[in-house]
Every structure is written in structure tokens, then in C-alpha cells.
Design a protein around this motif. Structure first.
Motif, PDB file in Angstrom:
ATOM      1  N   CYS A  50       0.833  -1.245   0.085  1.00  7.79           N
ATOM      2  CA  CYS A  50      -0.054  -0.089  -0.112  1.00  7.79           C
ATOM      3  C   CYS A  50       0.872   1.360   0.105  1.00  7.79           C
ATOM      4  CB  CYS A  50      -1.065  -0.091   1.396  1.00  7.79           C
ATOM      5  SG  CYS A  50      -0.155  -0.172   2.779  1.00  7.79           S
TER       6      CYS A  50
ATOM      7  N   LYS B 248       2.028   7.018  -1.693  1.00  9.06           N
ATOM      8  CA  LYS B 248       0.822   6.172  -1.104  1.00  9.06           C
ATOM      9  C   LYS B 248      -0.213   6.217  -2.426  1.00  9.06           C
ATOM     10  CE  LYS B 248      -0.817   6.304   2.909  1.00  9.06           C
ATOM     11  NZ  LYS B 248      -1.380   6.763   4.118  1.00  9.06           N
TER      12      LYS B 248
ATOM     13  N   TYR C  64      -6.421   4.921  -1.783  1.00  7.09           N
ATOM     14  CA  TYR C  64      -6.000   3.417  -1.131  1.00  7.09           C
ATOM     15  C   TYR C  64      -6.797   2.276  -2.129  1.00  7.09           C
ATOM     16  CZ  TYR C  64      -4.485   0.388   2.965  1.00  7.09           C
ATOM     17  OH  TYR C  64      -4.068  -0.412   3.617  1.00  7.09           O
TER      18      TYR C  64
END
Length: 164
Positions: A81, A96, A100
């Protein structure tokens, strides 16, 4: 009869949940040239270096819709992730995945990539920095050495493509 049906459904749901719980970890894959993760990164996009990105962020505080070319130095071994990139001046460049929404395989470590997204300077709290150090499986001594907030450039990637 209703109790039996209920127990059967409960058992099926439990088995299904247990199987999904076992699917932790980064996605499989060899991260071969041309592989894409997340949104497609335009092949015609002009990628800048991490040095140029750092200068842009320091000047403007943020860089939006930017494409960067770099080498991956670390990948989150728990889920894939986050990742870190090599910079010209050995500063931490943390990436990042936007919303997500996607993950990357650990095989991405050491590969050259282009990534598209937004970058900004961020200050990590001691707790957050320690959390990422734990994710990266740093030693306890390295984790304990984190005693102050850390400034870093944080890149929020909408897409990543493996290149030569």
C-alpha cells in the motif's frame, strides 16, 4: 428445518470470511516492464526527476498532476500500500496510493517506474513515522530512534507503470 438452514448459511459465511481474511499481503506479480497499477499512466507524459519534483514542491508547496520517473527502494511488505523512491539527495520520498484504490507487488522493489499524481511536503508525527518503520520491518532500535516529527515529500499516486 429453519435452524438447519440458518446454521448452514452461517457456516458458509464463516468459511468465506476466513478465506478472504487469508488473502492479506501484497498482490502477486513480477512487476515487469509495461505492468500498470492503478490508473493508466500516459506513455506520452513527460516524466520529471525526483530532484525536479522536490524543487517544484519546495517552491510551490505542492505539485499537481505531475509525472515522475524514479527507482523503487522499498515496498510495504504487508499490503503493497506504499512505497519509497530513491532520490538524488537521499531524502525519503514516500508514495501512497490515491484513495487506497490499488496496491503493488513487492517485486516492484528495485524497478524503474513512472508514476502520476500529486506531491506535497508533509510533516509526519512520531507515531506515524514509527508505524511506517514497523511496516517496513525496521529493527526495534531504528524504530526507537524516531523521536521527532519528520518532514518528507508525500506523493499520492493515481497510477504507476513499470519502465526500463
Amino acid at each position: 428445518m429453519k435452524k438447519l438452514l440458518f446454521l448452514l448459511l452461517l457456516g458458509t459465511a464463516t468459511v468465506s470470511f476466513a478465506q478472504n481474511a487469508e488473502k492479506k499481503g501484497p498482490p502477486p506479480g513480477k512487476a515487469l516492464v509495461g505492468d500498470t497499477y492503478g490508473a493508466k499512466v500516459s506513455a506520452k507524459a513527460k516524466a520529471i526527476s525526483t530532484k525536479d519534483l522536490q524543487e517544484k514542491v519546495k517552491k510551490n508547496g505542492k505539485a499537481e498532476n505531475v509525472v515522475v520517473k524514479a527507482t523503487v527502494t522499498e515496498v510495504c511488505p504487508n499490503k503493497g500500500c506504499w512505497l519509497t523512491l530513491q532520490t538524488d539527495n537521499n531524502e525519503r520520498f514516500f508514495v501512497k496510493m490515491k484513495d487506497y484504490a490499488f496496491f503493488v507487488p513487492t517485486a516492484l522493489k528495485g524497478k524503474n517506474i513512472i508514476l502520476e499524481g500529486t506531491a506535497e511536503e508533509k510533516t509526519l508525527s512520531v507515531e506515524e513515522a514509527k508505524h511506517y518503520a514497523e511496516d517496513a520491518k525496521k529493527t526495534q532500535a531504528e524504530i526507537d530512534a524516531i523521536t521527532e516529527p519528520q518532514k518528507e515529500i508525500r506523493f499520492m499516486a493515481s497510477g504507476i507503470r513499470v519502465v526500463k
